[in-house]
Each structure stands twice: as C-alpha cells, then as structure tokens.
Design an enzyme around this catalytic site. Structure first.
Site, PDB file in Angstrom:
ATOM      1  N   TYR A   1     -14.601   5.943 -12.250  1.00  0.00           N
ATOM      2  CA  TYR A   1     -14.371   4.706 -11.613  1.00  0.00           C
ATOM      3  C   TYR A   1     -15.113   3.552 -12.211  1.00  0.00           C
ATOM      4  CZ  TYR A   1     -15.164   1.514  -7.474  1.00  0.00           C
ATOM      5  OH  TYR A   1     -14.962   0.529  -6.749  1.00  0.00           O
TER       6      TYR A   1
ATOM      7  N   ASP B   1       0.874  -1.094   0.076  1.00  0.00           N
ATOM      8  CA  ASP B   1      -0.170   0.005  -0.156  1.00  0.00           C
ATOM      9  C   ASP B   1       1.157   1.169  -0.038  1.00  0.00           C
ATOM     10  OD1 ASP B   1      -2.191   1.721   0.393  1.00  0.00           O
ATOM     11  OD2 ASP B   1      -3.281   0.159   1.333  1.00  0.00           O
TER      12      ASP B   1
ATOM     13  N   ASN C   1      -5.775  -5.622  -5.181  1.00  0.00           N
ATOM     14  CA  ASN C   1      -6.983  -5.048  -4.661  1.00  0.00           C
ATOM     15  C   ASN C   1      -7.032  -3.472  -4.575  1.00  0.00           C
ATOM     16  OD1 ASN C   1      -9.042  -5.061  -2.711  1.00  0.00           O
ATOM     17  ND2 ASN C   1      -7.782  -4.292  -1.429  1.00  0.00           N
TER      18      ASN C   1
ATOM     19  N   THR D   1     -15.508   0.225   3.407  1.00  0.00           N
ATOM     20  CA  THR D   1     -14.119   0.508   3.211  1.00  0.00           C
ATOM     21  C   THR D   1     -13.553   1.947   3.108  1.00  0.00           C
ATOM     22  OG1 THR D   1     -14.305   0.859   0.847  1.00  0.00           O
ATOM     23  CG2 THR D   1     -14.455  -1.603   1.599  1.00  0.00           C
TER      24      THR D   1
ATOM     25  N   VAL E   1       1.070   1.337  -6.864  1.00  0.00           N
ATOM     26  CA  VAL E   1       0.767   0.352  -8.002  1.00  0.00           C
ATOM     27  C   VAL E   1       0.532   1.025  -9.177  1.00  0.00           C
ATOM     28  CG1 VAL E   1      -0.374  -1.231  -6.248  1.00  0.00           C
ATOM     29  CG2 VAL E   1      -1.824   0.300  -7.681  1.00  0.00           C
TER      30      VAL E   1
END
Length: 288
Positions: free
Chosen positions: A169, A48, A103, A207, A77
């Site tokens: 998104y 992360d 993820n 989340t 990432v």
C-alpha cells in the site's frame, strides 16, 4: 465552512451543470464527494465495481441531483479498457467533464516483499495504475475542451512517511504522490491549459478500508469532513491537500514528514522512526 457560491466563483470547474467523474464512488470518500458535489448542482458519474453498493450509491446521489444528472458505470480501474469506456460513457452522457477524482483504492495487505506476487500486482494495478489509466483516459479530452478543469488523485500519508505494516500500500501511494507531482508540472507547462492536478492526502478516515472497524473510531474523520477540507484547499489553490484528523493535527504530520526526509539527510537507517537505536531521538524530536 466556505459557502458553495464562494467555492464555485473561485473554482469554475465546480460550477452548476458541470460534470464530475469519481472512481471508488460507491463508499467512503468517493461517495461523500459525489453527494457533496451533487448538492452543488453538478452532474455526477459514479464509477466503482458493479454490484449492490454501486446501485445503492447511485440511488442516494440521484435523490439529491435527480436521475438525469447521475450516471453509474461499473468499472474496474485496474483495466485500462474499462476506464476508457468510462470516459466514453461520461463524455457521451454529459458532453464535458470538468472534475476527475481518481479515488478508487484497496488496502488489503498482500504481505512481505518476497510474498504473494499476485496480491502485490493486484493492489498496485488498482491503487497506482488505476490513477494512471484515469489520467490517460480523461486528461487529453479535458485539455482539448479548453475549459477550467481539476484532476484530484487520492494519495495517503502512508505514501510519504511509509510506516511498517502494509508495504505494498505504501509503495502504491508513494507512486501516486510522485505521479501526481509530475502530472501537475506537465499540466503547468501545457500551452493554454486550464487544467490542474492536486494530491488529496487524507488523514485517518473512516471508509471501507478502515480495518476492523464497524463504526467510526473517535480519532477518525468522516469522508464528508475530508471533502469539505478538500474543497477549502482547492479554493486556496493548494496542490498538497494534507488533511488532519481527530488524532493528528498538521504540526504533528509536518514533524513526522520532516523526520522521514531527515533519514536521507542525516544518513540514518531506513524508517529510523521505528528503529530501536533511533526511537528515543524521534520521540524527543516530536516534543520540540
């Protein structure tokens, strides 16, 4: 819930002592996966953005698995070089990687199709290209090991039904869906491959991306519920891991998806579910 021993018999990739790499592991679904897999005796690589959240996650997972079984790697990432370095660190620490969970994702809305090019690029670089970078960095080595392995990419229902609200998104997650379908096909046709790809499609989940929520909404699942459902689905051999939540059971999701593809078949306007001329027809369809 399926017992860990049953999961590991059905899925040797998740066996004790094997290594799992999870991006977006500092919170939400990623952290829930890291903790659950640590409880199953796996070694965990948490990736992360560097900072206190990753440090806290590393301590929490280390409390379960032990310091020697946990590696935290600060990684963006969106940058292929950083994901390549993540792979080098993971394979260097644990020898092999049997689970890659791509993820990492962001949900910040960059605006309309003609606005904020930099915001659009940043979101796509993380949500879509981050997954591509993960596959590029890990899949060749996982294939070369000739051991059982799993790649799980986190998509979204918004990449299938594409509701108005955050087009960037939706575009990113539609890309993840298509990419993962093609990846699964490619792996199926790779000689002697023991590596498979799967698309995780969470429902409404609490989340770090849950906008405006400081505590779990009643309709949302927790990350832990998503991971339990994911493991049960993997045991069944599912490619599409379509999660329900406390508001939408699978029959509702199936109808919404059927209506979305029906826009093409019936030659309706794009996103007709939200079109004033078709809203009543959609409501009637959902009542069938």
């Amino acid at each position: 819930m399926i017992a860990d021993t049953e999961i590991q018999i059905a899925l040797p990739a998740l066996g004790q002592g094997n290594a799992a790499v999870i991006t977006g592991a500092a919170s939400g679904i990623g952290l829930a996966a890291a903790k659950r897999l640590a409880l199953m005796g796996m070694k965990i690589v948490l990736a992360d953005i560097g900072g206190p959240r990753l440090d806290d996650a590393s301590r929490a997972v280390s409390a379960i698995a032990g310091d020697d079984a946990v590696l935290a790697v600060a990684s963006d990432v969106s940058k292929a070089g950083e994901v390549d370095r993540l792979a080098d660190r993971a394979f260097g620490a644990f020898g092999e990687v049997s689970l890659l969970m791509n993820n990492a994702g962001v949900g910040d809305n960059p605006g309309k199709p003609w606005e904020n090019r930099d915001g659009w690029k940043r979101l796509l670089d993380i949500n879509f290209w981050g997954i591509v970078h993960g596959v590029e960095a890990f899949a060749p080595r996982m294939l070369a090991s000739a051991r059982p392995g799993l790649i799980v990419n986190t998509g979204s229902k918004q990449g299938i039904t594409t509701p108005p609200g955050n087009l960037a998104y939706n575009v990113s997650k539609a890309g993840v869906k298509t990419f993962t379908e093609g990846l699964a096909h490619a792996l199926r046709n790779e000689p002697a491959a023991r590596l498979s790809a799967h698309l995780l499609i969470p429902g409404f989940t609490y989340t770090g991306l849950t906008e405006g929520a400081t505590e779990k909404p009643a309709g949302a699942w927790t990350g832990e519920q998503v991971i339990d459902f994911m493991l049960e689905s993997l045991v069944r051999g599912d490619f599409y891991i379509l999660c329900p939540d406390n508001e939408a059971a699978r029959p509702m999701d199936e109808k919404r998806m059927a209506w979305a593809i029906g826009d093409i078949i019936e030659n309706r306007p794009a996103l007709s579910r939200w079109h004033p001329d078709h809203k009543d027809a959609f409501a009637a369809f959902m009542q069938r």
